[in-house]
Design a protein around this motif. Structure first.
Motif, PDB file in Angstrom:
ATOM      1  N   GLU A   1      54.456  -1.543  36.304  1.00  0.00           N
ATOM      2  CA  GLU A   1      54.469  -2.330  35.582  1.00  0.00           C
ATOM      3  C   GLU A   1      54.162  -3.656  34.675  1.00  0.00           C
ATOM      4  OE1 GLU A   1      58.916  -2.863  36.184  1.00  0.00           O
ATOM      5  OE2 GLU A   1      59.038  -0.739  36.434  1.00  0.00           O
ATOM      6  N   ALA A   2      53.499  -4.324  36.028  1.00  0.00           N
ATOM      7  CA  ALA A   2      52.591  -5.565  35.629  1.00  0.00           C
ATOM      8  C   ALA A   2      51.608  -5.404  35.247  1.00  0.00           C
ATOM      9  CB  ALA A   2      52.940  -6.231  37.442  1.00  0.00           C
ATOM     10  N   ALA A   3      51.176  -4.403  35.618  1.00  0.00           N
ATOM     11  CA  ALA A   3      49.725  -3.589  34.674  1.00  0.00           C
ATOM     12  C   ALA A   3      49.812  -3.652  32.947  1.00  0.00           C
ATOM     13  CB  ALA A   3      49.184  -2.849  35.848  1.00  0.00           C
ATOM     14  N   VAL A   4      51.243  -3.147  32.623  1.00  0.00           N
ATOM     15  CA  VAL A   4      51.643  -2.472  31.443  1.00  0.00           C
ATOM     16  C   VAL A   4      52.050  -4.117  31.174  1.00  0.00           C
ATOM     17  CG1 VAL A   4      53.220  -2.351  29.914  1.00  0.00           C
ATOM     18  CG2 VAL A   4      52.790  -0.552  32.057  1.00  0.00           C
ATOM     19  N   ARG A   5      52.141  -5.279  31.478  1.00  0.00           N
ATOM     20  CA  ARG A   5      52.658  -6.314  30.612  1.00  0.00           C
ATOM     21  C   ARG A   5      51.117  -7.116  30.317  1.00  0.00           C
ATOM     22  NH1 ARG A   5      56.517  -6.257  35.416  1.00  0.00           N
ATOM     23  NH2 ARG A   5      58.439  -5.962  33.974  1.00  0.00           N
ATOM     24  N   THR A   6      50.624  -6.970  31.415  1.00  0.00           N
ATOM     25  CA  THR A   6      48.331  -7.405  31.161  1.00  0.00           C
ATOM     26  C   THR A   6      48.138  -6.852  30.109  1.00  0.00           C
ATOM     27  OG1 THR A   6      48.565  -7.968  33.693  1.00  0.00           O
ATOM     28  CG2 THR A   6      46.484  -7.747  31.641  1.00  0.00           C
ATOM     29  N   LEU A   7      48.278  -6.141  29.801  1.00  0.00           N
ATOM     30  CA  LEU A   7      47.903  -5.224  28.381  1.00  0.00           C
ATOM     31  C   LEU A   7      48.344  -5.639  27.510  1.00  0.00           C
ATOM     32  CD1 LEU A   7      47.720  -1.220  29.890  1.00  0.00           C
ATOM     33  CD2 LEU A   7      45.606  -2.860  29.170  1.00  0.00           C
ATOM     34  N   LEU A   8      49.635  -5.876  27.595  1.00  0.00           N
ATOM     35  CA  LEU A   8      51.208  -6.379  26.361  1.00  0.00           C
ATOM     36  C   LEU A   8      49.885  -6.917  26.064  1.00  0.00           C
ATOM     37  CD1 LEU A   8      54.483  -4.800  27.053  1.00  0.00           C
ATOM     38  CD2 LEU A   8      52.678  -3.411  25.391  1.00  0.00           C
ATOM     39  N   ARG A   9      49.614  -8.636  27.083  1.00  0.00           N
ATOM     40  CA  ARG A   9      49.357  -9.453  26.630  1.00  0.00           C
ATOM     41  C   ARG A   9      48.027  -9.245  25.800  1.00  0.00           C
ATOM     42  NH1 ARG A   9      51.774 -10.483  31.217  1.00  0.00           N
ATOM     43  NH2 ARG A   9      49.332 -11.169  32.146  1.00  0.00           N
ATOM     44  N   TRP A  10      47.260  -8.505  26.927  1.00  0.00           N
ATOM     45  CA  TRP A  10      45.943  -8.043  25.890  1.00  0.00           C
ATOM     46  C   TRP A  10      45.318  -8.329  25.147  1.00  0.00           C
ATOM     47  CZ3 TRP A  10      42.169  -4.139  25.161  1.00  0.00           C
ATOM     48  CH2 TRP A  10      40.733  -4.356  24.738  1.00  0.00           C
TER      49      TRP A  10
ATOM     50  N   GLY B   1      47.289  -8.585  22.346  1.00  0.00           N
ATOM     51  CA  GLY B   1      47.789 -10.247  21.726  1.00  0.00           C
ATOM     52  C   GLY B   1      49.584 -10.240  21.432  1.00  0.00           C
ATOM     53  N   ASP B   2      50.081  -9.636  22.264  1.00  0.00           N
ATOM     54  CA  ASP B   2      51.768  -8.917  21.868  1.00  0.00           C
ATOM     55  C   ASP B   2      52.228  -9.782  22.961  1.00  0.00           C
ATOM     56  OD1 ASP B   2      53.762  -8.573  21.251  1.00  0.00           O
ATOM     57  OD2 ASP B   2      53.501  -6.670  20.342  1.00  0.00           O
ATOM     58  N   ASP B   3      53.615 -10.009  23.148  1.00  0.00           N
ATOM     59  CA  ASP B   3      54.647 -11.378  23.664  1.00  0.00           C
ATOM     60  C   ASP B   3      55.324 -10.491  24.525  1.00  0.00           C
ATOM     61  OD1 ASP B   3      56.189 -12.166  25.468  1.00  0.00           O
ATOM     62  OD2 ASP B   3      56.842 -13.628  23.843  1.00  0.00           O
ATOM     63  N   PRO B   4      55.326  -9.914  26.107  1.00  0.00           N
ATOM     64  CA  PRO B   4      55.619  -8.852  26.745  1.00  0.00           C
ATOM     65  C   PRO B   4      57.300  -9.910  27.184  1.00  0.00           C
ATOM     66  CG  PRO B   4      53.669  -9.394  27.870  1.00  0.00           C
ATOM     67  CD  PRO B   4      54.157  -9.882  26.672  1.00  0.00           C
ATOM     68  N   GLN B   5      57.103 -10.792  26.831  1.00  0.00           N
ATOM     69  CA  GLN B   5      59.110 -10.946  26.494  1.00  0.00           C
ATOM     70  C   GLN B   5      59.691 -11.269  25.745  1.00  0.00           C
ATOM     71  OE1 GLN B   5      60.135 -11.688  29.491  1.00  0.00           O
ATOM     72  NE2 GLN B   5      58.022 -11.520  30.746  1.00  0.00           N
ATOM     73  N   ARG B   6      59.301 -10.652  24.145  1.00  0.00           N
ATOM     74  CA  ARG B   6      59.962 -10.637  23.348  1.00  0.00           C
ATOM     75  C   ARG B   6      61.099  -9.481  23.538  1.00  0.00           C
ATOM     76  NH1 ARG B   6      58.411  -6.711  19.390  1.00  0.00           N
ATOM     77  NH2 ARG B   6      56.534  -5.709  19.832  1.00  0.00           N
ATOM     78  N   GLU B   7      61.998  -9.314  22.871  1.00  0.00           N
ATOM     79  CA  GLU B   7      62.945  -8.047  22.778  1.00  0.00           C
ATOM     80  C   GLU B   7      62.452  -6.438  22.962  1.00  0.00           C
ATOM     81  OE1 GLU B   7      67.392  -6.762  20.437  1.00  0.00           O
ATOM     82  OE2 GLU B   7      66.141  -8.373  19.815  1.00  0.00           O
TER      83      GLU B   7
END
Length: 219
Positions: free
Chosen positions: A36-45, A47-53
């Protein structure tokens, strides 16, 4: 025009599924939390924000989806083919299961491969339930794949476990790595084939398999 690749193993051993994609032991795999942490890294990479709703639960959903889409690493094709039937009233002719739909993923870009497999075999005293053949296709499809390797793996697993007089496999599929990116040629399909035993050694048996497949499609 469809791309055509014919994959003819030099021997049945060349189609041995054990030579490709040996699953990692569970002890060597990352934890669910690490995935799951790897997915968050890809989301940031990207250009999006993993914390948005809309993305807060995405890492959990992706990890769960990956466990389902790649469950083939945890399944044994030999076990799927384990139960056979010998009471076949002397039937020893071609068994053909066509249009087995599957979804796989390209090992180079991890994007979908969508297609159908056509599997035939010549029984040697025993047959297997038809759904088991489709199950073998799914087991290999639910791994990171190349179409060439997957075609040989399906044939190799059936040949090794069922020991028929021959196995014929044709796979036709569209690769999203070709349709969605790169040259972006939508609708282009690739055909691969593997023949073992009598289908490899006897051109007439191979031609009969192809004829039955074409005639079934016309119907």
């Amino acid at each position: 025009m469809d791309a055509v690749i014919r994959n003819f193993p030099r021997s049945d051993k060349d189609a041995d599924p054990a030579t490709h994609h040996a699953p990692l032991p569970h002890a060597e795999r990352p934890s669910r939390e690490e995935a799951e942490a790897a997915v968050r890294t890809l989301l940031r990479w990207v250009g999006d924000d993993p914390q948005r709703e809309g993305l807060v639960d995405t890492p959990e959903r992706v990890a769960k989806a990956y466990r389902e889409m790649f469950e083939g690493y945890d399944l044994d094709p030999a076990e799927a083919l384990g139960r056979t039937f010998e009471e076949v009233a002397g039937y020893d002719d071609l068994v053909l299961i066509r249009d087995i739909a599957f979804h796989s993923h390209c090992e180079h870009h991890m994007v979908p491969i969508i297609g159908k497999a056509h599997v035939g075999y010549l029984p040697d005293g025993r047959v297997v339930g038809l759904s088991k053949v489709a199950r073998v296709v799914d087991i290999f499809a639910r791994r990171l794949q190349t179409q060439e390797a997957m075609t040989a793996q399906i044939a190799g697993a059936i040949q090794e476990t069922l020991a028929p007089r021959g196995v014929a496999v044709i796979v036709e599929a569209e690769h999203m790595c070709m349709s969605m990116r790169g040259i972006r040629k939508r609708g282009s399909t690739t055909l691969t084939s593997t023949f073992t035993g009598a289908f490899r050694d006897d051109p007439q048996e191979q031609a009969r398999f192809m004829t039955m497949l074409r005639e079934a499609r016309r119907d």
